[in-house]
Motif scaffolding. Sequence first.
Motif, PDB file in Angstrom:
ATOM      1  N   VAL A   1       4.544   1.742  -2.859  1.00 25.52           N
ATOM      2  CA  VAL A   1       5.102   1.185  -1.624  1.00 25.52           C
ATOM      3  C   VAL A   1       5.302   2.292  -0.594  1.00 25.52           C
ATOM      4  CG1 VAL A   1       7.076  -0.028  -0.615  1.00 25.52           C
ATOM      5  CG2 VAL A   1       6.177  -0.742  -2.838  1.00 25.52           C
ATOM      6  N   LEU A   2       5.812   3.433  -1.033  1.00 26.79           N
ATOM      7  CA  LEU A   2       6.014   4.565  -0.132  1.00 26.79           C
ATOM      8  C   LEU A   2       4.678   5.048   0.441  1.00 26.79           C
ATOM      9  CD1 LEU A   2       8.024   6.606   1.084  1.00 26.79           C
ATOM     10  CD2 LEU A   2       7.499   8.086  -0.861  1.00 26.79           C
ATOM     11  N   ALA A   3       3.657   5.136  -0.400  1.00 28.12           N
ATOM     12  CA  ALA A   3       2.337   5.577   0.073  1.00 28.12           C
ATOM     13  C   ALA A   3       1.777   4.597   1.098  1.00 28.12           C
ATOM     14  CB  ALA A   3       1.384   5.716  -1.110  1.00 28.12           C
ATOM     15  N   TYR A   4       1.940   3.299   0.848  1.00 29.03           N
ATOM     16  CA  TYR A   4       1.464   2.298   1.806  1.00 29.03           C
ATOM     17  C   TYR A   4       2.191   2.433   3.136  1.00 29.03           C
ATOM     18  CZ  TYR A   4       0.586  -2.137   4.078  1.00 29.03           C
ATOM     19  OH  TYR A   4       0.240  -3.078   4.996  1.00 29.03           O
ATOM     20  N   GLN A   5       3.508   2.605   3.086  1.00 30.38           N
ATOM     21  CA  GLN A   5       4.281   2.735   4.321  1.00 30.38           C
ATOM     22  C   GLN A   5       3.905   4.004   5.079  1.00 30.38           C
ATOM     23  OE1 GLN A   5       6.143   0.649   5.977  1.00 30.38           O
ATOM     24  NE2 GLN A   5       5.774  -0.886   4.418  1.00 30.38           N
ATOM     25  N   MET A   6       3.654   5.081   4.374  1.00 26.21           N
ATOM     26  CA  MET A   6       3.241   6.326   5.027  1.00 26.21           C
ATOM     27  C   MET A   6       1.874   6.145   5.680  1.00 26.21           C
ATOM     28  SD  MET A   6       4.542   9.227   2.355  1.00 26.21           S
ATOM     29  CE  MET A   6       3.802  10.563   3.258  1.00 26.21           C
ATOM     30  N   ASP A   7       0.978   5.464   4.995  1.00 26.40           N
ATOM     31  CA  ASP A   7      -0.354   5.195   5.545  1.00 26.40           C
ATOM     32  C   ASP A   7      -0.251   4.297   6.766  1.00 26.40           C
ATOM     33  OD1 ASP A   7      -3.109   5.317   5.745  1.00 26.40           O
ATOM     34  OD2 ASP A   7      -3.441   3.744   4.254  1.00 26.40           O
TER      35      ASP A   7
END
Length: 149
Positions: A90-96
């Motif tokens: 989820v964090l990686a998606y939000q950063m992307d």
Amino acid sequence: MGFLLSKSMDANFKKQQEFMLHNSRLQMERQILMQNQMRERQMAMQIAWSREFLVYFGSFFTVTSLGLTVGAIKRRKPALMAPIVPLSFVLAYQMDSAYGTLIYRIRGEAESIMASEHSRLDLPNGSPTFESIEKARRAKSSLASFLEK
């Protein structure tokens, strides 16, 4: 005399038509620019929202990861660290979404769909026409007048 008057009226009529055409083109250009500015503002708001959410979720992720890691070390149970894996996705998606190339990949996919799968974009019953809108308006207005009686 009538011929000269007719010729003058024809010239004025042509000038009027050209003026109306120019005005309609100018109005359409302004409308397109306005719609594009509205779209840009909406996209900017979406990106800003993603960045703001990332701040809060990043803080949550950091605190949760530290707590789970400390708990796993103290209790000697590495299984306590399992929730970190889905949270990291989820964090990686939000950063992307906030700072990465997600919007470009989505735009590319949308362009691909529009080019090769255009039939998926068709509206049910086709595009609205003037006749279908007028029919619905008349039905609604006759219903409203019937209900007022």
